[in-house]
Design an enzyme around this catalytic site. Sequence first.
Site, PDB file in Angstrom:
ATOM      1  N   SER A   1       0.818  -1.216   0.000  1.00 22.48           N
ATOM      2  CA  SER A   1       0.000   0.000   0.000  1.00 22.48           C
ATOM      3  C   SER A   1       0.856   1.272   0.000  1.00 22.48           C
ATOM      4  O   SER A   1       1.593   1.527  -0.947  1.00 22.48           O
ATOM      5  CB  SER A   1      -0.946  -0.042   1.193  1.00 22.48           C
ATOM      6  OG  SER A   1      -1.877   0.997   1.152  1.00 22.48           O
TER       7      SER A   1
ATOM      8  N   GLU B   1     -12.394   6.598   6.633  1.00 25.75           N
ATOM      9  CA  GLU B   1     -11.420   7.026   7.629  1.00 25.75           C
ATOM     10  C   GLU B   1     -10.819   8.343   7.145  1.00 25.75           C
ATOM     11  O   GLU B   1     -10.826   8.636   5.940  1.00 25.75           O
ATOM     12  CB  GLU B   1     -10.338   5.971   7.803  1.00 25.75           C
ATOM     13  CG  GLU B   1     -10.854   4.666   8.393  1.00 25.75           C
ATOM     14  CD  GLU B   1      -9.757   3.623   8.548  1.00 25.75           C
ATOM     15  OE1 GLU B   1      -9.421   3.304   9.699  1.00 25.75           O
ATOM     16  OE2 GLU B   1      -9.247   3.135   7.533  1.00 25.75           O
ATOM     17  N   ALA B   2     -10.275   9.121   8.060  1.00 22.17           N
ATOM     18  CA  ALA B   2      -9.675  10.403   7.674  1.00 22.17           C
ATOM     19  C   ALA B   2      -8.563  10.204   6.649  1.00 22.17           C
ATOM     20  O   ALA B   2      -8.312  11.077   5.815  1.00 22.17           O
ATOM     21  CB  ALA B   2      -9.142  11.121   8.916  1.00 22.17           C
ATOM     22  N   ASN B   3      -7.902   9.032   6.675  1.00 17.87           N
ATOM     23  CA  ASN B   3      -6.794   8.766   5.739  1.00 17.87           C
ATOM     24  C   ASN B   3      -7.247   8.586   4.294  1.00 17.87           C
ATOM     25  O   ASN B   3      -6.423   8.439   3.401  1.00 17.87           O
ATOM     26  CB  ASN B   3      -5.977   7.549   6.196  1.00 17.87           C
ATOM     27  CG  ASN B   3      -6.783   6.250   6.206  1.00 17.87           C
ATOM     28  OD1 ASN B   3      -7.767   6.096   5.481  1.00 17.87           O
ATOM     29  ND2 ASN B   3      -6.371   5.309   7.043  1.00 17.87           N
TER      30      ASN B   3
ATOM     31  N   ARG C   1      -5.573   4.615  22.786  1.00 18.78           N
ATOM     32  CA  ARG C   1      -5.810   3.216  22.390  1.00 18.78           C
ATOM     33  C   ARG C   1      -4.457   2.547  22.149  1.00 18.78           C
ATOM     34  O   ARG C   1      -3.498   3.187  21.705  1.00 18.78           O
ATOM     35  CB  ARG C   1      -6.676   3.121  21.135  1.00 18.78           C
ATOM     36  CG  ARG C   1      -6.145   3.867  19.948  1.00 18.78           C
ATOM     37  CD  ARG C   1      -7.039   3.711  18.720  1.00 18.78           C
ATOM     38  NE  ARG C   1      -6.959   2.373  18.153  1.00 18.78           N
ATOM     39  CZ  ARG C   1      -6.076   2.005  17.214  1.00 18.78           C
ATOM     40  NH1 ARG C   1      -5.187   2.866  16.751  1.00 18.78           N
ATOM     41  NH2 ARG C   1      -6.077   0.782  16.742  1.00 18.78           N
ATOM     42  N   PRO C   2      -4.359   1.250  22.453  1.00 19.03           N
ATOM     43  CA  PRO C   2      -3.102   0.556  22.185  1.00 19.03           C
ATOM     44  C   PRO C   2      -2.923   0.348  20.689  1.00 19.03           C
ATOM     45  O   PRO C   2      -3.875   0.078  19.959  1.00 19.03           O
ATOM     46  CB  PRO C   2      -3.278  -0.784  22.906  1.00 19.03           C
ATOM     47  CG  PRO C   2      -4.759  -0.985  22.966  1.00 19.03           C
ATOM     48  CD  PRO C   2      -5.372   0.380  23.060  1.00 19.03           C
ATOM     49  N   SER C   3      -1.688   0.468  20.225  1.00 16.68           N
ATOM     50  CA  SER C   3      -1.387   0.190  18.821  1.00 16.68           C
ATOM     51  C   SER C   3      -1.648  -1.284  18.530  1.00 16.68           C
ATOM     52  O   SER C   3      -1.482  -2.142  19.404  1.00 16.68           O
ATOM     53  CB  SER C   3       0.083   0.523  18.528  1.00 16.68           C
ATOM     54  OG  SER C   3       0.481  -0.036  17.291  1.00 16.68           O
TER      55      SER C   3
ATOM     56  N   THR D   1       0.134  -2.884  16.302  1.00 19.10           N
ATOM     57  CA  THR D   1       1.350  -3.476  15.722  1.00 19.10           C
ATOM     58  C   THR D   1       2.628  -3.246  16.515  1.00 19.10           C
ATOM     59  O   THR D   1       3.612  -3.934  16.298  1.00 19.10           O
ATOM     60  CB  THR D   1       1.570  -2.911  14.305  1.00 19.10           C
ATOM     61  OG1 THR D   1       1.605  -1.470  14.381  1.00 19.10           O
ATOM     62  CG2 THR D   1       0.448  -3.342  13.371  1.00 19.10           C
TER      63      THR D   1
END
Length: 562
Positions: free
Chosen positions: A72, A394-396, A526-528, A530
Amino acid sequence: MAANTEQEQRRRLLAVATRFPLPSGCRFSYGTAGFRADGATMAPAVCRAGILAALRSVKLAGAAVGIVITASHNPVADNGVKIADPDGGMMAQHWEPFADALANAPDPDALLHLVLQFVKDESIPLGGQDTAQVLLGRDTRPTGGYLLDAALQGINAIIGARAIDMGILTTPQLHWMVRSKNKGIKASESDYFTQLIDSFRRMLELVPKGKGGDEFTKKLFVDGANGIGGLKLEQIKAELSDLDVIVRNSGKEGEGILNHMCGADFVQKERVTPHGFSPEDVGVRCASLDGDADRLVYFHVSSASDNRVDLVDGDKILSLFALFIREQLDFINNNGDQANKPLPARLGIVQTAYANGASTQFLKSLGLEVVFTPTGVKYLHRKALEYDIGIYFEANGHGTVVFSEDFISQLEAVSNELSSHADTGSARYHAAMRLLAASQLINQAVGDALSGLLLVEAILLYKGWSFQNWCGLYSDLPSRQLKVKVMDRSAIVTTNAETKVSQPTALQELIDMETANYAQGRCFVRPSGTEDVVRVYAEASTQVEADSLAKSVAHHVERLLG
């Protein structure tokens, strides 16, 4: 499974696992992005993803499953692999633990044992002929061909599995092909392009007279991230009537490096012009795709004196789509003619906690139903499917619109009824035809920058809007994101679509206390998924206050968990 067939199946799995041993020190984890790492280390994971996809197809009675080889928006040296389920969406989440275990099996015997145990637990009937089909696509990364071979070998390790190489594609094209094939629809790349172009033209034919803009508003500069999306857009741009598309960072050899200083991720995060654009582009509408063309953002060069941009991110794309769809539903249902039966439709807007608070307030002010899910496309898409029309972004810049089959059937019935009564000139008929065209134009399997871009352009022409009109729907609240490195990210447990912390108990009280100090303050952690970090997001009425709120909450996280 007959004894000799079982023996052959064991032999194939052991052989392919031997050819692709797990690199020392590598650990793969299957998330929303599938498996992703340095392309040179990916062959074992991609091979095992081939095994996984074939097993998934066998489990689902031979329905087509997809594999796309891409990383990506990551740098060109990276690569990855993810699996598309028969509906064109992400692989079912309950298979992800098996995906992780399979990718990390330390040796051939461990892999064989794991597969045979999983086959038994899931009642997967191995050993038949033509029992699985897997469609493959890849982007333009230099490791793509090498990893394609690894995927093919993994698929062929399952008896009865058939691999179909669909070529070099955008990620959304592969998802669309899987969905189409399983719906019994033609599923080649030319079929994809035909559907996009025809539905775009139909939408333009339904633009009211007097709308449509001048030659300047029809000009669109597109940043292709030097990836596959730019190349595909170059193929079809001549057929996009009423739209003058100029592709930069198109992916042609020598033009630039994939995702380097360009692409939707770069523009959205940095808020500056991508490589190949300049202050001379002031006033022209611009769009940016990411490397595999599943994200889309728009931008405008702010001034001739610097490289800053006015950004239209996924939140504002969602808002444009919501306005258009709600307007068409109003035309259908509020036509003043009591003889026409209304078309009940539940329209749902799906966001995550990262959506800018101003966008959420704007959508709610329109009377729209807005719901939240945890971060991740798989959660957003699943929730959107609960509605007659579900819109998520999503904002992305990753998102789409999904229409239920029942709603499409009702919409077709409305248009057929009006057509039979020679009422094809009515606002009601035109609105029904616009929604039908939109449902064909947007990729309902997954976020698709090409189909999304064409829907945006059709709606802007329909409304007669400039970029400034769109940009002015609302003003984003200033925000800040921070990462806090912690010993154990699992110590953070969230609830309410990740907007509240349930563990550790003291943390949410501290967040609430800090947030109360700021006008329009909002903050969550929030926890990542990855890495061992906790992500902090904060909003407030000014950038200074958003920065201060994020910093204060990050300090509490560090003190409690560091």
